[in-house]
Design an enzyme around this catalytic site. Structure first.
Site, PDB file in Angstrom:
ATOM      1  N   ASN A  13       4.691 -26.337   5.344  1.00 53.29           N
ATOM      2  CA  ASN A  13       4.201 -26.162   3.972  1.00 53.29           C
ATOM      3  C   ASN A  13       2.795 -26.768   3.992  1.00 53.29           C
ATOM      4  OD1 ASN A  13       5.942 -27.165   0.867  1.00 53.29           O
ATOM      5  ND2 ASN A  13       4.847 -25.306   1.348  1.00 53.29           N
ATOM      6  N   ASN A  66      -0.124 -25.225  -7.223  1.00 52.13           N
ATOM      7  CA  ASN A  66       0.303 -24.161  -6.315  1.00 52.13           C
ATOM      8  C   ASN A  66      -0.898 -23.294  -5.938  1.00 52.13           C
ATOM      9  OD1 ASN A  66       3.221 -24.476  -6.165  1.00 52.13           O
ATOM     10  ND2 ASN A  66       3.252 -23.933  -8.353  1.00 52.13           N
ATOM     11  N   CYS A  75       6.062 -31.913  -5.701  1.00 54.56           N
ATOM     12  CA  CYS A  75       6.164 -31.154  -4.446  1.00 54.56           C
ATOM     13  C   CYS A  75       6.586 -32.138  -3.357  1.00 54.56           C
ATOM     14  CB  CYS A  75       4.813 -30.518  -4.108  1.00 54.56           C
ATOM     15  SG  CYS A  75       4.807 -29.745  -2.474  1.00 54.56           S
ATOM     16  N   GLY A  76       7.724 -31.907  -2.753  1.00 54.02           N
ATOM     17  CA  GLY A  76       8.256 -32.846  -1.758  1.00 54.02           C
ATOM     18  C   GLY A  76       7.407 -32.936  -0.506  1.00 54.02           C
ATOM     19  N   ASN A  77       7.070 -31.789   0.084  1.00 55.13           N
ATOM     20  CA  ASN A  77       6.258 -31.819   1.308  1.00 55.13           C
ATOM     21  C   ASN A  77       4.833 -32.257   1.009  1.00 55.13           C
ATOM     22  OD1 ASN A  77       8.361 -30.998   2.974  1.00 55.13           O
ATOM     23  ND2 ASN A  77       7.990 -28.831   2.530  1.00 55.13           N
ATOM     24  N   ASN A 182      12.090 -21.954  -8.388  1.00 58.36           N
ATOM     25  CA  ASN A 182      12.009 -21.730  -6.947  1.00 58.36           C
ATOM     26  C   ASN A 182      13.413 -21.312  -6.510  1.00 58.36           C
ATOM     27  OD1 ASN A 182       9.227 -23.007  -6.311  1.00 58.36           O
ATOM     28  ND2 ASN A 182      10.255 -24.558  -7.548  1.00 58.36           N
ATOM     29  N   GLU A 200       8.982 -19.553  -3.107  1.00 60.68           N
ATOM     30  CA  GLU A 200       8.350 -20.545  -3.985  1.00 60.68           C
ATOM     31  C   GLU A 200       7.582 -19.948  -5.164  1.00 60.68           C
ATOM     32  OE1 GLU A 200       6.250 -24.127  -2.953  1.00 60.68           O
ATOM     33  OE2 GLU A 200       7.234 -24.142  -1.012  1.00 60.68           O
ATOM     34  N   ARG A 201       7.910 -20.496  -6.320  1.00 59.23           N
ATOM     35  CA  ARG A 201       7.159 -20.235  -7.544  1.00 59.23           C
ATOM     36  C   ARG A 201       5.718 -20.672  -7.318  1.00 59.23           C
ATOM     37  NH1 ARG A 201       8.465 -23.960 -12.890  1.00 59.23           N
ATOM     38  NH2 ARG A 201       7.579 -25.564 -11.552  1.00 59.23           N
ATOM     39  N   CYS A 210      10.125 -26.120   2.205  1.00 61.39           N
ATOM     40  CA  CYS A 210      10.006 -26.613   0.829  1.00 61.39           C
ATOM     41  C   CYS A 210      10.826 -27.903   0.722  1.00 61.39           C
ATOM     42  CB  CYS A 210      10.513 -25.572  -0.166  1.00 61.39           C
ATOM     43  SG  CYS A 210      10.408 -26.169  -1.869  1.00 61.39           S
ATOM     44  N   THR A 212      11.316 -30.214  -1.993  1.00 62.82           N
ATOM     45  CA  THR A 212      12.229 -30.366  -3.138  1.00 62.82           C
ATOM     46  C   THR A 212      13.364 -29.340  -3.039  1.00 62.82           C
ATOM     47  OG1 THR A 212      10.713 -28.996  -4.433  1.00 62.82           O
ATOM     48  CG2 THR A 212      10.563 -31.380  -4.770  1.00 62.82           C
TER      49      THR A 212
HETATM   50  N1  LIG Z   1       6.555 -26.825  -1.761  1.00 64.17           N
HETATM   51  C1  LIG Z   1       7.018 -27.768  -2.674  1.00 64.17           C
HETATM   52  C2  LIG Z   1       7.253 -27.354  -4.097  1.00 64.17           C
HETATM   53  C3  LIG Z   1       5.940 -27.008  -4.794  1.00 64.17           C
HETATM   54  C4  LIG Z   1       6.057 -26.659  -6.243  1.00 64.17           C
HETATM   55  C5  LIG Z   1       6.764 -25.356  -6.492  1.00 64.17           C
HETATM   56  N2  LIG Z   1       6.149 -24.247  -5.863  1.00 64.17           N
HETATM   57  C6  LIG Z   1       6.896 -25.129  -8.014  1.00 64.17           C
HETATM   58  O1  LIG Z   1       6.001 -24.548  -8.654  1.00 64.17           O
HETATM   59  O2  LIG Z   1       7.913 -25.538  -8.563  1.00 64.17           O
HETATM   60  C7  LIG Z   1       7.954 -28.779  -2.082  1.00 64.17           C
HETATM   61  O3  LIG Z   1       7.815 -29.063  -0.873  1.00 64.17           O
HETATM   62  O4  LIG Z   1       8.743 -29.371  -2.781  1.00 64.17           O
END
Ligand SMILES: N[C@@H](CCC[C@H](N)C(=O)O)C(=O)O
Length: 271
Positions: A13, A66, A75-77, A182, A200-201, A210, A212
């Site tokens: 990511n 995003n 965003c976890g990563n 997501n 991913e949203r 991802c 989270t």
């Molecule tokens: N890639 C992420 C999550 C990023 C946010 C997601 N796209 C959203 O809009 O909810 C992760 O690693 O958690």
């Protein structure tokens, strides 16, 4: 124009990280700038962009966006990459805290390129309910691990499963409006090991990992008795994330690598 940045990858990511503690990005039209600089092939390219900012409470604060320019609560990563960026740039020590829209994130720099983060307490958990997707009834679960996630167990071959087709339908499904969601597809591939692929949203595609989403999938899979914590996640990049569930506390660990550092050239936006 002189904007120093780091290009980092959290297990596949990828993110552009800019130190905005001096406020240099404040005059930018971020809605215009972010989709341009995150576009692959014509500019730097990334799944998201992170601005590191001053906090009067903890080590720092971030703004997470995003690739399409939308802001996300967490965003976890990205949080693992931001923590390593902060450590490498002397903004924080090996153990740190930072502010996100979802709440305070605690992070620890581990051995090698590894970073472990404690996410905020998950909420809105709903296990096993039916929604209609592409004319079929599908059993799904959902949970918010900082951002909203739907989790779906794939019975067939997960490697050839059409994540974009099904993911896009669920992401824009009426049930999850207006915020959207997501969408994670998973299959058990070993003892306490899951393969997870995420639509991913805000990227509007499958990403290579991802954080989270991996945590959301682990929580649901543990609740359903499929695996036990700690859970190993094989991401789409093939790199492994580790999820630890300890009562209400959730931790995510994995690599956060610096790919390169550079200065953004004006030409990267002129297309
Ligand atoms: N890639 C992420 C999550 C990023 C946010 C997601 N796209 C959203 O809009 O909810 C992760 O690693 O958690």
């Amino acid at each position: 124009m002189n904007i120093p940045f780091y290009k980092m990858t959290g297990s596949g990511n990828d993110f552009i990280i800019i130190d905005n503690r001096d406020g240099k990005m404040n005059d930018f039209n971020l809605k215009d700038f972010i989709p341009k600089v995150c576009a692959r092939c014509v500019s730097v390219g990334a799944d998201g962009l992170i601005l590191i900012e001053n906090s009067d409470k903890v080590d720092f604060k971030w703004q997470f966006f995003n690739a399409d320019g939308s802001s996300a609560e967490m965003c976890g990563n990205g949080s693992r990459c931001a923590a390593r960026f902060a450590y490498l740039n002397g903004i924080a020590g090996k153990k740190m805290k930072f502010e996100t829209i979802a709440g305070i994130i605690e992070a620890e720099i581990m051995d090698g390129f590894n970073v472990k983060v404690q996410l905020t307490e998950p909420f809105d958990e709903k296990i096993d309910y039916e929604i209609e997707v592409l004319g079929e009834k599908l059993t799904v679960s959902s949970i918010n691990t900082g951002v909203p996630h739907v989790v779906v167990e794939v019975k067939d071959d997960i490697y050839s499963f059409d994540v974009v087709k099904y993911g896009r339908e669920i992401r824009f499904h009426d049930v999850y409006k207006p915020a959207g969601t997501n969408v994670n597809f998973f299959k058990k591939i070993g003892e306490n090991k899951l393969k997870v692929r995420t639509y991913e949203r805000g990227v509007e595609n499958e990403t290579m990992a991802c954080g989270t989403g991996s945590v959301a999938t682990s929580i649901i899979a543990v609740k359903k008795g499929i695996v036990n914590s700690p859970v190993e996640i094989e991401t789409s990049s093939g790199l492994i994330l580790k999820v630890y569930l300890e009562d209400k506390k959730v931790f995510l660990e994995g690599e956060a690598r610096v790919v390169y550092t550079g200065n953004l050239n004006k030409e990267a936006l002129e297309y």
